[in-house]
Each structure stands twice: as C-alpha cells, then as structure tokens.
Design an enzyme around this catalytic site. Structure first.
Site, short mmCIF file in Angstrom:
data_model
loop_
_atom_site.label_atom_id
_atom_site.label_comp_id
_atom_site.label_asym_id
_atom_site.label_seq_id
_atom_site.Cartn_x
_atom_site.Cartn_y
_atom_site.Cartn_z
N HIS A 9 1.33 -8.03 1.18
CA HIS A 9 1.38 -7.00 0.12
C HIS A 9 1.59 -7.60 -1.26
O HIS A 9 1.46 -6.89 -2.27
CB HIS A 9 2.50 -5.99 0.40
CG HIS A 9 2.30 -5.18 1.63
ND1 HIS A 9 1.21 -4.34 1.80
CD2 HIS A 9 3.03 -5.07 2.78
CE1 HIS A 9 1.28 -3.76 2.99
NE2 HIS A 9 2.37 -4.19 3.62
N ASP A 69 -2.30 -6.72 10.58
CA ASP A 69 -1.04 -6.00 10.43
C ASP A 69 -1.35 -4.49 10.40
O ASP A 69 -2.46 -4.09 10.03
CB ASP A 69 -0.36 -6.44 9.12
CG ASP A 69 1.00 -5.80 8.90
OD1 ASP A 69 2.01 -6.45 9.25
OD2 ASP A 69 1.06 -4.67 8.37
N HIS A 83 -0.37 -2.36 8.31
CA HIS A 83 -0.59 -1.92 6.94
C HIS A 83 -1.72 -2.71 6.27
O HIS A 83 -1.92 -3.89 6.58
CB HIS A 83 0.69 -2.12 6.11
CG HIS A 83 1.89 -1.45 6.70
ND1 HIS A 83 2.79 -2.12 7.51
CD2 HIS A 83 2.33 -0.17 6.60
CE1 HIS A 83 3.74 -1.28 7.88
NE2 HIS A 83 3.49 -0.09 7.35
N ASP A 86 3.49 -4.81 13.98
CA ASP A 86 3.89 -3.41 13.72
C ASP A 86 2.84 -2.43 14.22
O ASP A 86 3.00 -1.22 14.06
CB ASP A 86 4.25 -3.18 12.24
CG ASP A 86 3.33 -3.86 11.26
OD1 ASP A 86 2.28 -4.40 11.66
OD2 ASP A 86 3.67 -3.85 10.05
C1 SP5 Z 1 4.65 -6.70 5.83
C2 SP5 Z 1 4.80 -5.24 6.17
O1 SP5 Z 1 4.54 -4.84 7.30
N1 SP5 Z 1 5.24 -4.45 5.19
C3 SP5 Z 1 5.39 -3.05 5.45
C4 SP5 Z 1 5.98 -2.34 4.31
C5 SP5 Z 1 6.08 -0.88 4.62
N2 SP5 Z 1 6.93 -0.23 3.71
C6 SP5 Z 1 6.84 1.20 3.74
C7 SP5 Z 1 7.53 1.81 4.89
C8 SP5 Z 1 9.01 1.55 4.79
C9 SP5 Z 1 9.74 2.18 5.90
N3 SP5 Z 1 11.07 1.64 5.94
C10 SP5 Z 1 11.94 2.26 6.90
C11 SP5 Z 1 13.17 1.44 7.08
C12 SP5 Z 1 14.02 1.99 8.18
N4 SP5 Z 1 15.22 1.22 8.36
ZN ZN Z 2 2.92 -4.08 8.18
#
Ligand code: SP5
Ligand code: ZN
Length: 334
Positions: A154, A190, A192, A279
C-alpha cells in the site's frame, strides 16, 4: 527455499488504528512474524544493502519524514503513536509542511498506519529482507521468501498507508531492473489491492503489475484496483486488475490468478515478485474471501510452474493462529 527475516522487524508495534470510526487494536502485530517464523523453521538475517535501493523507489523527502516524524510528534507534546487526522485535498495550492500534523496527512493516506519511534528501523529491516531474497534469486535460487513485516504494497513512492511504509515488492522489482533484468513482473495476491505498487509503476512499461483482490467497490483501499485501471503512458497495458467479490473460493481465485499469469507470460519477465497475503484465508478477521490452508499450495504450484525466478514477499494476513500454516502451505508449492 531460502527465507529472510531481521529481528528488528518485531519492534514496530503500534497500539491502535482508527477503523470505522473507532480506535481498535492494531491488526498488523509482531506476533504475525513470530508465528510465520515458527511454521517455516526460522529464517536467515538479511545482509544490510543500505538505503540506496530503497531510495531507488521512494522519494528523499518521504524517507526523511519517516525517520523524523516520531521525534517531531513527541516535540509537539503528543504521547503515543503518530497518526494523521487531517488530509490535503488533491490538486489545490502549494502545501505548508512545517507542522507535524500537516506532514502526517501529506505523507499518509489513512489513519490506520501509525508511526512509532521504531517504525523506520523495522520498515528498513523489512526492505532488506526483500533485497536479500532478490539477491538470493540473482545467485541462482529458483525462489526465495522475504518475511516482510511491516508489509509494503500500500506504500507509494512518497506515502504510507494500509500498515505499509516501504514498498518491499517495488524495492525488489527495482533492484532486479537495476541488476539488468529488462522486464520484471509483480503478481499481487494479497486480499487488498496493492495501490502503492500500482502507483509506483503506473507509467512504466518495464515493470508489469497484476493484482487479484477484493473489489474496491466494497473493500479497502476503495479508490484503486478497479478493472479499468490499466496504466498510462509507457505503462499503458502494464497494469492488470482482477477484482473479485466477497466469498471468493479457490476455483474463481485460481481462474483469476491464471489470467494474471497468462498476461505476465505475454509480457515475458526475467524475474517475478509475488506480493503474497494470507488475508484471503476463510477465517481472516478483516477480509471476506474463502481460501483454505491447502489452497495456498495449489496456487503457489501454479506460479512456480510458470518457471520464472521468483521472489515472494509477505504482505497481509491477520488470523494469527492460522497464519504460519497458511504461509508454510504457500511456500511448500515452490
Ligand atoms: C497489507 C495489508 O493487508 N493491509 C491491509 C490494510 C487494511 N486496512 C483497512 C482495514 C482495517 C481493519 N482493521 C481492523 C483491526 C481490528 N483489530
Ligand atoms: Zn491485505
């Protein structure tokens, strides 16, 4: 398969991130790396190749910001991690960047990527693992693994976001270009979209970027990763985005990955960088695909079967209890 990790990468440990309007526990935790290390039986420390191969991708002012932000944050009287909360609107007047809050919004595109006093050293170590794996492949390894943590895809040339500070995949790809490979490809699987990697190579024809990911209509990073984003200028046609819906299982994911591999094959790279995120696993706490642990070995076999010297860099994957097995499964396919 050689694999690389530096202990300093464990030191980056932000407390919280802003998500859907609340502060929640940071998902990109050091335990991710520890569980992967246990599952793959350890890793070699990377050689230190210095800052030049990082500066070949990232802007000097951004690198200075990453190093200085924690001290400037503290000097402004703040305790805790540095997090931006105000962002400049694109394309307006010249920015005044003399305040830490202005810098935070200028060099970060979200409030989920805190910067701590340890972030620079950890991200630098993560970048060195990508370089070490790339050099292992230069040395004749068919494939090598960089346990990149914090992750990278990112992060753009001059911004952080999405838990990423230095773009490890881009640093690996650029190192391969600078070592004489005329064409390099990046396959990003990934969950995302890797907006930073896409952005870095957007107008270049020498590095092909293909990504299979959750549709930005429903998922982070929202602005980027649509199928009609295909590159510009000399990079026209050298970006391929394959967004998929929630619930995607192996069959549909594998079809999309094969389309990406076919496009990469037509491009004809001398080296492949894989941005691998686990993920996409069915139990991931922040994602909505349905891959299983054994699926990763099949996907990796398809990639390995294409025959390019391959650098695998770790991106996301937040189900810590399953992460080691998922990464080990993927690497077994090589
Ligand atoms: C590298 C990567 O996979 N980055 C992903 C970034 C996603 N960020 C947006 C979603 C954030 C959700 N966070 C929830 C935390 C719960 N403890
Ligand atoms: Zn990701």
């Amino acid at each position: 398969m050689r694999r690389f990790f530096a202990p300093v990468q464990l030191t980056h440990a932000p407390a919280r991130e802003l998500h859907n309007g609340s502060f929640v526990a940071y998902a990109e935790v050091p335990a991710r790396a520890e569980t992967i290390l246990r599952a793959i039986g350890g890793a070699e420390a990377p050689e230190d190749r210095g800052e030049a191969p990082i500066a070949a991708v990232h802007a000097p002012d951004y690198l200075a910001f990453l190093k200085e932000a924690p001290a400037r944050w503290a000097a402004a009287g703040r305790s805790g991690d540095a997090i931006p909360y105000t962002f400049p609107v694109v394309g307006r007047r010249a920015l005044r960047l003399d305040r830490i809050d202005a810098l935070m919004g200028r060099y970060g595109f979200d409030a989920t990527t805190p910067i701590t006093a340890d972030t620079w050293a950890a991200a630098y170590g993560s970048a060195q693992t990508a370089l070490a794996a790339t050099h292992a492949v230069f040395g004749g390894e068919r494939a090598a693994f960089a346990l990149g943590r914090p992750p990278g895809h990112h992060a753009g040339a001059d911004y952080c976001g999405g838990y990423c500070h230095l773009n490890t995949a881009a640093i690996a790809a650029q190192a391969a270009r600078d070592a004489g490979h005329p064409r390099v490809a990046i396959l990003d699987i990934d969950y995302h979209h890797g907006n930073g990697t896409q952005d870095i190579f957007w107008d270049r024809g020498d590095v092909f970027y293909a990504s299979v990911h959750a549709d930005p209509a429903t998922d982070y990073p929202f602005y980027w990763g649509h199928a009609d984003e295909t590159g510009e200028g000399e990079g026209r046609g050298a970006t391929l985005n394959l967004p998929l819906p929630h619930g995607t299982r192996l069959d549909a994911f594998r079809v999309a990955q094969s389309r990406a591999l076919d496009a990469i094959s037509r491009f004809g790279p001398g080296l492949l960088v894989v941005s691998f995120g686990a993920d996409t696993w069915q139990g991931d706490p922040i994602s909505r695909f349905s891959l299983t642990t054994s699926d990763y070995a099949l996907l990796a076999r398809d990639i390995a079967g294409a025959g390019w010297p391959t650098v695998v860099v770790m991106e996301g994957g937040y189900a810590v209890d399953a992460l080691g097995a998922n990464v080990a499964s993927f690497l077994s396919g090589f």
